[in-house]
Structure formats: C-alpha cells, structure tokens
Design an enzyme around this catalytic site. Structure first.
Site, PDB file in Angstrom:
ATOM      1  N   ASP A  95     -11.463  30.987  24.757  1.00  0.00           N
ATOM      2  CA  ASP A  95     -10.380  30.119  24.299  1.00  0.00           C
ATOM      3  C   ASP A  95     -10.722  28.629  24.296  1.00  0.00           C
ATOM      4  O   ASP A  95     -11.593  28.172  25.036  1.00  0.00           O
ATOM      5  CB  ASP A  95      -9.160  30.309  25.214  1.00  0.00           C
ATOM      6  CG  ASP A  95      -8.468  31.640  25.009  1.00  0.00           C
ATOM      7  OD1 ASP A  95      -9.094  32.552  24.449  1.00  0.00           O
ATOM      8  OD2 ASP A  95      -7.303  31.767  25.424  1.00  0.00           O
ATOM      9  N   HIS A 240     -13.228  30.626  28.682  1.00  0.00           N
ATOM     10  CA  HIS A 240     -13.049  29.411  27.875  1.00  0.00           C
ATOM     11  C   HIS A 240     -14.393  28.818  27.478  1.00  0.00           C
ATOM     12  O   HIS A 240     -15.319  28.779  28.292  1.00  0.00           O
ATOM     13  CB  HIS A 240     -12.260  28.367  28.662  1.00  0.00           C
ATOM     14  CG  HIS A 240     -10.845  28.784  28.944  1.00  0.00           C
ATOM     15  ND1 HIS A 240     -10.524  29.670  29.943  1.00  0.00           N
ATOM     16  CD2 HIS A 240      -9.683  28.442  28.343  1.00  0.00           C
ATOM     17  CE1 HIS A 240      -9.214  29.860  29.951  1.00  0.00           C
ATOM     18  NE2 HIS A 240      -8.670  29.134  28.988  1.00  0.00           N
TER      19      HIS A 240
HETATM   20 ZN   LIG Z   1      -5.903  27.772  25.833  1.00  0.00          ZN
END
Ligand SMILES: [Zn+2]
Length: 270
Positions: A95, A240
């Site tokens: 992400d 992430h």
């Molecule tokens: Zn996010």
C-alpha cells in the site's frame, strides 16, 4: 493502519513538482499532450477550425464504471475476492505507493521470487511517479484504488468528498496505467456504508486484510517477519512501499516470501 505524517510531508514537498497533468473543465484527468475529451455540452458551440478526415480521429473511449452490488463489509479472505484461486493461495498487498525509492526495490524482490502481488496505490503518488505504476502493471501485478489523497478519515468525509477521492484516483490509474481497478482499499481500513457504496458505484470490491504487521510504524524487521509468518492459506497480508522508510518491510519480505513458499503457499494477485 497507515501513517499519515510521512505521507503528508512528502506530499507537501512533492506537490507542484510535476506539471504533467491537468484537470479538464469536465473534471477528467488528462495527460499532457492528450486532447481533451469531447464535451457534448460545449463542443457543438465551438467552431471546428481544422476538421480532420474521419479515419484520422480515432477516439479512445474512456471505460465507464460498471457498478457492482455494494457490500456490507469488505472482503478480507482471498476466496471472497477470487473464488477460483488455488486452495493454498496467499496474497500480498502493498500500500501507499508508488514510491520512487521503495517500489522498484519491492518490484525487483517480487520478480526474483516470481511472486505476483496487489499494489493499492494512491492517486497523488501515481501523479508524481506515473512510470512506476506502468512498471507495476507491466510486471503483471494487480492494482487497487487507495484514494487520491489517502485521507485516513475517509469514512467521516461528506459524500461528495468520498466520491472525489475514489473517482479521481480511478481516473489517474486508468489514464496512467491503462487498467481499471476492480478493487478498492480504504486508507487505514476506515470503512462506512457510504465508502462501500461509492466503491461499488465505480465497479470495485472493497478489500481489507487478515495480517497487519504494522510495518508502517517500523517496529523492526524481526517483528514484521514474525507477524507475516502467521499468514496461512487464504489470507491477505498487508505491507507498505509508500509512506516513509520501508527498509524494514523490504528486509522482512526477503525472508518471509521464500519461507511461505516453502510451506507450499502460492502468492497470487487479487
Ligand atoms: Zn494506506
């Protein structure tokens, strides 16, 4: 969860650095050099100065969103999203990118291990690093809409702001990556009926996760690894590549990917 501070800072630094896009009067996002789409409200009133022969005007129709039924809760198991996935599937979602520093490193790692993943990208970061979205798409990974500006309070925003966050990211991803996202992830997993309804209106399934190693908070690669290794068949893992220094995430994934594969798990894109 996501860390808004680093993102906000990077945004503050990066905004305005790229002028490669503009937004037309109709609100659609245009790449520089692209002709604006015809607007039926104004085009008939404008004089046609240099008409081209019909064969030269090859219109690329913008894909229209095909609404899907709104869900009451996001999907958080692979087989909710892809019923056809092999039983021993596991899905890695990445992400908050694209990130100039970390996305290429993550892509190289995934390629080395022949792993397909799902990148939940932020429209604003796509605007900054369009070539990285194209690399993600070219490598065969899945792309999900993760809003235009990553408001962690998305669920509390008025309906028109929710619509704008989702719609604008959708257009950037389509224009830059040439792909129409079928999946949407709310920043920080902040869901509401309005968020899910808007995602459905744009043809997207809301996706969540099973395993959150909180890598955005940089708890150390060992802790990220321990958490990710709890992943089992059918799970969706959250990591992430954006939002700050992701060296711990990367170091962890270097160990986690081969170990999960050794258990007979197969990484799939959602
Ligand atoms: Zn996010």
């Amino acid at each position: 969860m996501d860390l808004p501070t680093d993102l906000s800072r990077r945004r503050a630094l990066g905004l305005g650095a790229l002028g490669a896009f503009s937004v037309s009067a109709t609100g659609s996002v245009l790449l520089r050099g692209d002709a604006p789409p015809a607007d039926p409200r104004i085009s008939s009133a404008l004089p046609v100065l240099s008409p081209r022969p019909a064969h030269a005007v090859k219109k690329r129709p913008k894909p229209k969103p095909k609404p899907v039924p709104a869900r009451r809760a996001p999907a958080f198991k692979i087989h909710d999203v892809r019923p056809d996935a092999p039983p021993r599937s596991i899905a890695l979602t990445i992400d908050d990118g694209p990130s100039r520093e970390w996305t290429p490193k993550v892509l190289a790692l995934l390629e080395r291990h022949d792993v397909q993943a799902t990148f939940c990208v932020i429209g604003q970061e796509v605007r900054r690093f369009p070539e990285l979205l194209r690399e993600i798409v070219a490598a065969g990974h899945q792309v999900a809409n993760h809003t235009m500006h990553h408001p962690v309070s998305l669920a509390r925003l008025p309906a028109r702001r929710i619509e704008a966050e989702i719609r604008d990211a959708h257009r950037y991803i389509q224009d830059v990556g040439g792909t129409t996202p079928k999946l949407f992830r709310a920043p920080g997993g902040n869901w509401s009926p309005a968020v899910m309804k808007t995602a459905a209106k744009h043809g997207m399934l809301p996706i969540d996760w099973d395993i959150d190693p909180r890598d955005w908070a940089r708890p150390g690669a060992t802790r990220i690894t321990r958490s990710l290794l709890r992943g089992k068949a059918g799970d969706i893992l959250l990591c992430h590549d954006g939002g700050g220094d992701r060296s711990q995430t990367l170091n962890s994934l270097r160990k986690v990917i081969p170990r999960l594969k050794d258990r007979g798990l197969e990484f799939i894109a959602l």
